[in-house]
Design an enzyme around this catalytic site. Structure first.
Site, short mmCIF file in Angstrom:
data_model
loop_
_atom_site.label_atom_id
_atom_site.label_comp_id
_atom_site.label_asym_id
_atom_site.label_seq_id
_atom_site.Cartn_x
_atom_site.Cartn_y
_atom_site.Cartn_z
N GLN A 62 0.84 -1.20 0.00
CA GLN A 62 0.00 0.00 0.00
C GLN A 62 0.88 1.26 0.00
O GLN A 62 0.53 2.26 -0.63
CB GLN A 62 -0.94 0.01 1.21
N SER A 99 -5.76 1.58 4.44
CA SER A 99 -6.46 0.93 3.33
C SER A 99 -7.17 -0.34 3.79
O SER A 99 -6.59 -1.18 4.47
CB SER A 99 -5.47 0.56 2.23
N ASP A 135 -11.60 -5.29 -5.27
CA ASP A 135 -12.05 -4.40 -6.33
C ASP A 135 -12.46 -5.25 -7.51
O ASP A 135 -11.83 -6.27 -7.80
CB ASP A 135 -10.91 -3.46 -6.76
N HIS A 176 -15.34 -1.08 -5.28
CA HIS A 176 -14.75 -1.59 -4.04
C HIS A 176 -15.82 -2.19 -3.12
O HIS A 176 -16.72 -1.49 -2.67
CB HIS A 176 -14.01 -0.45 -3.32
N GLU A 180 -16.38 4.96 -5.01
CA GLU A 180 -15.64 3.83 -5.60
C GLU A 180 -16.63 2.71 -5.88
O GLU A 180 -16.81 1.82 -5.04
CB GLU A 180 -14.53 3.33 -4.66
#
Ligand SMILES: [Zn+2]
Length: 218
Positions: free
Chosen positions: A118, A136, A145, A192, A189
Site C-alpha cells: 500500500q 487501506s 475491487d 470496491h 468507488e
C-alpha cells in the site's frame, strides 16, 4: 410441633432464596450473553479501517487464500490475488449466483495488499487517489475491487446494477458510495466491496448507512 413448623418454614424460605438466586443468575447470564453477542457481532468482529483507524504495519490477516488456486466463477486481473477464506467463499457464492442469473464478465482486480504494498501504491498515486498505508481496507483481506470490460464506467454496467441489488445477500457492502465521501473520507468507488457478513450488510443496505455510520449506531 411449633419447632417443626418453624423448621419447615425456614426450609421453605431457603428454597425460595435458592430459586431466586438461580433465576437472577440465569437472568444475568442471558442478559450478558445477549449484549455480548451484539457487541461481538457489530464492534469486535467488524473491522473499521480508515484514516483515523489504521492498521499496524505488521498486521496480516489470518487464513489468506490465493483466489486463482480456488474454484472461481469470476475472472482475475492477476494470479496473485488473496483474500481471507471466509471472504473468498462469500464472493465465490455471490459471483456463482450472478452467473446463474446470466450476469457474467466480472474481473476481480485487487484483494489483500500488505502495508508495504500500500505504501508503494500510495507513493505512485496522485494525491487523494489512494489511502495512506495502514488506512487501506485492502490490508484487511476482507475487501476486493471488481470491474468488467467496458468503455464506460463500471457504475453504468448491468453487472454493477446486479451487485447493487444482491451483494448484501452474500455479506458485502459497497464501502464508498456516492454522496458519502464526507463520512468515509473516500470519493465514490463503485468497484470496491467489503465483506461484513450477511446480517450487517443487509442492515446497511436497507438504511443506506456507511460502515462508519453503522458502527457508530450499533
Ligand atoms: Zn479497493
Amino acid at each position: 410441633m411449633a419447632k417443626k413448623k418453624k423448621y419447615r418454614s425456614s426450609n421453605r424460605s431457603y428454597a425460595l432464596v435458592a430459586v431466586m438466586a438461580v433465576a437472577l443468575l440465569a437472568g444475568s447470564f442471558a442478559l450478558g450473553w445477549h449484549f455480548g453477542v451484539q457487541s461481538t457481532r457489530f464492534q469486535g468482529e467488524i473491522l473499521l479501517v480508515n484514516e483515523s483507524n489504521r492498521l499496524a504495519e505488521d498486521y496480516v490477516p489470518e487464513g489468506l487464500v490465493n483466489l486463482y488456486q480456488q474454484r472461481h466463477s469470476f475472472r482475475m486481473a492477476s494470479s496473485e490475488i488473496y483474500l481471507t477464506r471466509e471472504t473468498y467463499e462469500a464472493m465465490e457464492k455471490m459471483f456463482h449466483a450472478a452467473e446463474e442469473a446470466d450476469m457474467n464478465g466480472y474481473i476481480v482486480t485487487s484483494g489483500y495488499r500488505s502495508y508495504q504494498r500500500q505504501a508503494e501504491v500510495y507513493a505512485q498515486s496522485e494525491p487523494g487517489k489512494a489511502q495512506q498505508p495502514g488506512a487501506s481496507e485492502h490490508q484487511t483481506g476482507l475487501a476486493f475491487d471488481v470491474t468488467v470490460e467496458t468503455n464506460d464506467g463500471f457504475e453504468s454496467t448491468p453487472q454493477y446494477a446486479w451487485l447493487s441489488q444482491h451483494a448484501h445477500e452474500y455479506g458485502f457492502i459497497q464501502r464508498y458510495p456516492a454522496n458519502k465521501s464526507d463520512v468515509t473520507g473516500i470519493s465514490y468507488e463503485p468497484w470496491h466491496y467489503r465483506y461484513v457478513g450477511v446480517d450487517a450488510a443487509t442492515r446497511m443496505w436497507k438504511t443506506g448507512e456507511t460502515l462508519e455510520e453503522f458502527l457508530a449506531r450499533n
